[in-house]
Every structure is written in structure tokens, then in C-alpha cells.
Design an enzyme around this catalytic site. Structure first.
Site, PDB file in Angstrom:
ATOM      1  N   SER A  46       1.103   1.701   0.761  1.00  0.00           N
ATOM      2  CA  SER A  46       2.306   3.300  -0.234  1.00  0.00           C
ATOM      3  C   SER A  46       2.338   2.952  -1.968  1.00  0.00           C
ATOM      4  O   SER A  46       3.143   1.477  -1.288  1.00  0.00           O
ATOM      5  CB  SER A  46       2.832   3.442   0.885  1.00  0.00           C
ATOM      6  N   LYS A  63       6.465   9.731  -2.697  1.00  0.00           N
ATOM      7  CA  LYS A  63       5.276   8.264  -1.705  1.00  0.00           C
ATOM      8  C   LYS A  63       3.759   8.807  -1.861  1.00  0.00           C
ATOM      9  O   LYS A  63       4.000   9.825  -0.984  1.00  0.00           O
ATOM     10  CB  LYS A  63       6.410   8.465   0.000  1.00  0.00           C
ATOM     11  N   ALA A 114      16.944   8.441  -3.671  1.00  0.00           N
ATOM     12  CA  ALA A 114      18.502   7.943  -3.467  1.00  0.00           C
ATOM     13  C   ALA A 114      18.702   6.847  -4.933  1.00  0.00           C
ATOM     14  O   ALA A 114      18.272   5.906  -4.552  1.00  0.00           O
ATOM     15  CB  ALA A 114      18.648   7.262  -2.251  1.00  0.00           C
ATOM     16  N   GLU A 118      18.272   0.382  -3.064  1.00  0.00           N
ATOM     17  CA  GLU A 118      18.628  -0.203  -2.019  1.00  0.00           C
ATOM     18  C   GLU A 118      19.875  -0.581  -1.083  1.00  0.00           C
ATOM     19  O   GLU A 118      20.099  -1.446  -2.795  1.00  0.00           O
ATOM     20  CB  GLU A 118      17.506  -1.408  -1.816  1.00  0.00           C
ATOM     21  N   ASP A 157      13.622  -0.165  12.616  1.00  0.00           N
ATOM     22  CA  ASP A 157      12.940  -1.409  11.280  1.00  0.00           C
ATOM     23  C   ASP A 157      14.276  -0.844  10.875  1.00  0.00           C
ATOM     24  O   ASP A 157      14.084  -1.269   9.420  1.00  0.00           O
ATOM     25  CB  ASP A 157      11.463  -1.216  10.897  1.00  0.00           C
ATOM     26  N   LYS A 159      16.945  -2.134   8.169  1.00  0.00           N
ATOM     27  CA  LYS A 159      17.244  -2.870   7.673  1.00  0.00           C
ATOM     28  C   LYS A 159      17.931  -2.849   6.464  1.00  0.00           C
ATOM     29  O   LYS A 159      17.556  -2.278   5.421  1.00  0.00           O
ATOM     30  CB  LYS A 159      16.313  -4.202   6.736  1.00  0.00           C
ATOM     31  N   ASN A 162      15.942  -0.827   4.206  1.00  0.00           N
ATOM     32  CA  ASN A 162      15.649   0.338   4.237  1.00  0.00           C
ATOM     33  C   ASN A 162      16.623   1.640   4.476  1.00  0.00           C
ATOM     34  O   ASN A 162      16.467   3.008   4.584  1.00  0.00           O
ATOM     35  CB  ASN A 162      14.794   0.551   5.492  1.00  0.00           C
ATOM     36  N   ASP A 175      11.797   5.281   5.403  1.00  0.00           N
ATOM     37  CA  ASP A 175      10.959   4.330   6.239  1.00  0.00           C
ATOM     38  C   ASP A 175      10.953   4.766   7.858  1.00  0.00           C
ATOM     39  O   ASP A 175      11.129   4.271   8.349  1.00  0.00           O
ATOM     40  CB  ASP A 175      10.794   2.895   5.780  1.00  0.00           C
ATOM     41  N   THR A 200      10.826  -5.807  11.234  1.00  0.00           N
ATOM     42  CA  THR A 200      11.121  -7.210  10.217  1.00  0.00           C
ATOM     43  C   THR A 200      11.667  -8.196  11.207  1.00  0.00           C
ATOM     44  O   THR A 200      12.476  -8.090  12.066  1.00  0.00           O
ATOM     45  CB  THR A 200      12.092  -6.772   9.070  1.00  0.00           C
TER      46      THR A 200
HETATM   47  N1  ADE Z   1      12.280   3.006  -2.541  1.00  0.00           N
HETATM   48  C1  ADE Z   1      11.713   3.708  -2.140  1.00  0.00           C
HETATM   49  N2  ADE Z   1      12.077   4.870  -1.598  1.00  0.00           N
HETATM   50  C2  ADE Z   1      13.516   5.373  -2.078  1.00  0.00           C
HETATM   51  C3  ADE Z   1      13.466   6.696  -2.713  1.00  0.00           C
HETATM   52  N3  ADE Z   1      13.786   7.760  -1.415  1.00  0.00           N
HETATM   53  N4  ADE Z   1      14.237   6.592  -3.584  1.00  0.00           N
HETATM   54  C4  ADE Z   1      14.740   5.333  -3.968  1.00  0.00           C
HETATM   55  N5  ADE Z   1      13.895   4.412  -4.365  1.00  0.00           N
HETATM   56  C5  ADE Z   1      13.467   4.518  -3.040  1.00  0.00           C
END
Ligand code: ADE
Length: 314
Positions: A46, A63, A114, A118, A157, A159, A162, A175, A200
Site C-alpha cells: 500500500s 491509503k 496526521a 510519525e 504491531d 511501535k 504506527n 495501521d 515488528t
Molecule cells: N503516513 C501513513 N499514514 C498517515 C496518515 N494517516 N497521516 C499522515 N501520515 C501518514
């Protein structure tokens, strides 16, 4: 900016008919309703791309999953789990799924974007977090875990990759492709069914390595690893390869760096416990309550954590 892996395909004839006859507020969303932007992340099957709803101007993360690849790699089950778990969750600490649609090549999951990405990137940039910041982020992660467990979902998972951060620097867990929905067996301490999934390496629980079974408590093991990593700047168990990492985990082979705050050390030691039923947080609601009153959280007002402004990261 990188375009999505595959050019979005034209809508089917039925969707065209729908487009012309149904008001935009009711109509099912499709690829054409979004303007795609830059790539935010890439997984094995993905790609997550930023996107703007053409009518509302709202920003999302979409996604995009490659159907052919999912079928070939036998991941259909996991894609369904991701959709089903996200669909049943509504919590400030968990990425929300707004729409799903597809074209001949791909599936599309329209999610919260978001903005700050991360948590892992912040750990890397800053080296580590101070105790105050660690308490704040740990509380938001724990509140989110408490909610997902109450909805019958084990993440499996967890971490820092995520755990995303929104524009307010609040946690958004993402995730759920390897999550598990457990049947309502009181509090699901142990699941008899064997399970081939391993998350992981660095965050995998010993029970998953030994009994091939994950339970709610496995998410608390991962939480222990994350707290350790926020303060120490690296995960507690890290070998030169996956096998060596697994050896360290099943032997509980880790040490605290000098200067690790005693209150955090006490909490980590109560989470990184080999027996999942002896781990702090296990044992259903009463277990979570015991975890939430650990002295590590003494400054946390649990009923206000989603309104409290995030502390400045130093
Ligand atoms: N990277 C993977 N998923 C995301 C999301 N929902 N918002 C921002 N960055 C991402």
C-alpha cells in the site's frame, strides 16, 4: 512530489449514474472527489497519499492498496481486518476511517491526515524525550489502547512508526492491518488459537514468539518497549538480526542506561514481564486501572488528556 503508484481508474458506469442523480452529501465518494498530493508513506502492498476533498477542501490521508498484490500475497484477510477494525472505532487517539471505495486496480481508505507524521521521526530528530513529554505521550497511547481493547481490538504491531501525531501534536494510532478482533470472552487474557503473525521484531512480545498467541497484554509489552525507547532513544531489545532480537526478548535480556528516571524504570520493569498474565495492565478493566494509577502517571489527569495542550518537545 510523488504521484500515487497507479493512475486512478475511471469510475464504473453505475457510479457515473449515481454521480449525476444523487446530491453530493449522500453520494458515495470516489477517486474523482479528491485531488491527490504527495506520498506520506509506503508499505509492502500500500501507499499513503495526502489528498484534498474537492468539494469541502478537507485534507485526508488516503491509503491506496493494490488489489492484485493483496490477492497474490494472500493478504485479503488483513485488508478486511483493517477496514472492519477502523470502522468500529471512534476515538481521538485512533486514525478515523471516513470513506472506502475502489477502482479496478486499487482499494482506497480515506483516513485522518496526521499532519506531524510519525512519532519515530521525532525520536530520531531529538534523540530522546524528557520525562514530562514521555509521560504525556505514554498517557495518550495508553488511553488509545484502553479504548481499542474496550472495542475488542488488539493492535499487535504498536511501535513509534504506527503512532502518528496530528496538527496539535496529539497521538493518532494507525495501521490496523495486523490487528485482531477477539470474540467477547470476558477479557481475552489468552487466546487458544495459534497465530502465524509476528509484528515488528523489536516490539514483539515473548508470548507471540513462544506460544504464537497474542493477547491484549501483548500491546502492553509493546507499550513498555515504546516508553523505554522514548527515554533511552533506542528500543530495549535490539540484536544484530531478527533472530538475535528474538533471543533477547525471550530471555528478557536488556539493561537501562544510566540516568533513566527511576519512576519510568519501575513502570517499564512492570510492563516488560515475560508472563503476559503477570504484566501490568493485564486482567481486563481492573488491570488497566492499576496501570493508570502507577506513579509514572501521577501528574496525568486522565479525563483531560485530549484537551491538554501538548508539551513542547525539547
Ligand atoms: N503516513 C501513513 N499514514 C498517515 C496518515 N494517516 N497521516 C499522515 N501520515 C501518514
Amino acid at each position: 512530489t510523488t504521484p500515487p503508484t497507479r493512475a486512478p481508474q475511471p469510475e464504473s458506469q453505475t457510479q457515473k449514474t449515481q454521480l449525476s442523480q444523487t446530491p453530493p452529501s449522500v453520494r458515495k465518494k470516489g477517486v474523482k472527489d479528491f485531488e491527490f498530493g504527495k506520498t506520506l508513506g509506503e508499505g509492502s502492498y500500500s501507499t499513503v497519499v495526502s489528498a484534498r476533498d474537492r468539494t469541502t477542501g478537507r485534507e485526508y490521508a488516503i491509503k491506496i492498496l493494490d488489489k492484485k498484490h493483496i490477492i497474490k500475497e494472500k493478504k485479503v484477510k488483513y485488508v478486511n481486518i483493517e477496514k472492519n477494525t477502523l470502522n468500529k472505532m471512534n476515538h481521538p487517539g485512533i486514525v478515523r476511517l471516513y470513506y472506502t471505495f475502489q477502482d479496478p486496480d486499487s482499494l482506497y481508505f480515506v483516513l485522518d491526515h496526521a499532519k506531524n507524521g510519525e512519532l519515530l521521526a521525532f525520536i530520531k530528530k531529538l534523540g530522546s524525550f524528557d520525562l514530562n513529554c514521555t509521560q504525556y505521550y505514554t498517557a495518550q497511547i495508553l488511553s488509545s489502547i484502553e479504548y481499542m481493547h474496550s472495542q475488542g481490538v488488539i493492535h499487535r504491531d504498536l511501535k513509534p512508526e504506527n503512532i502518528l501525531l496530528d496538527e496539535k501534536m496529539h497521538v493518532k494510532i494507525t495501521d490496523f492491518g495486523t490487528a485482531k478482533i477477539f470474540e467477547s470472552n470476558a477479557d481475552g487474557e489468552e487466546d487458544a488459537r495459534a497465530n502465524s503473525f509476528v509484528g515488528t521484531a523489536e516490539y514483539v512480545s515473548p508470548e507471540l514468539l513462544k506460544e504464537k498467541a497474542a493477547c491484549k497484554s501483548s500491546d502492553f509489552w509493546a507499550l513498555g518497549c515504546i516508553i523505554y525507547q522514548l527515554i533511552a532513544g533506542r528500543p530495549p531489545f535490539k540484536g544484530t538480526n531478527e533472530y538475535m532480537t528474538f533471543q533477547k526478548i525471550v530471555n528478557l535480556e536488556y539493561t537501562f542506561p544510566e540516568g533513566f528516571p527511576p519512576v519510568a524504570k519501575d513502570l517499564v520493569q512492570k510492563l516488560l514481564v515475560l508472563n503476559p498474565s503477570e504484566r501490568l495492565g493485564s486482567g481486563g478493566n481492573a488491570g488497566i486501572e492499576k496501570l493508570k494509577i502507577h506513579p509514572f502517571f501521577k501528574e496525568i489527569q486522565w479525563d483531560k488528556i485530549w484537551e491538554m495542550p501538548a508539551p513542547r518537545l525539547l
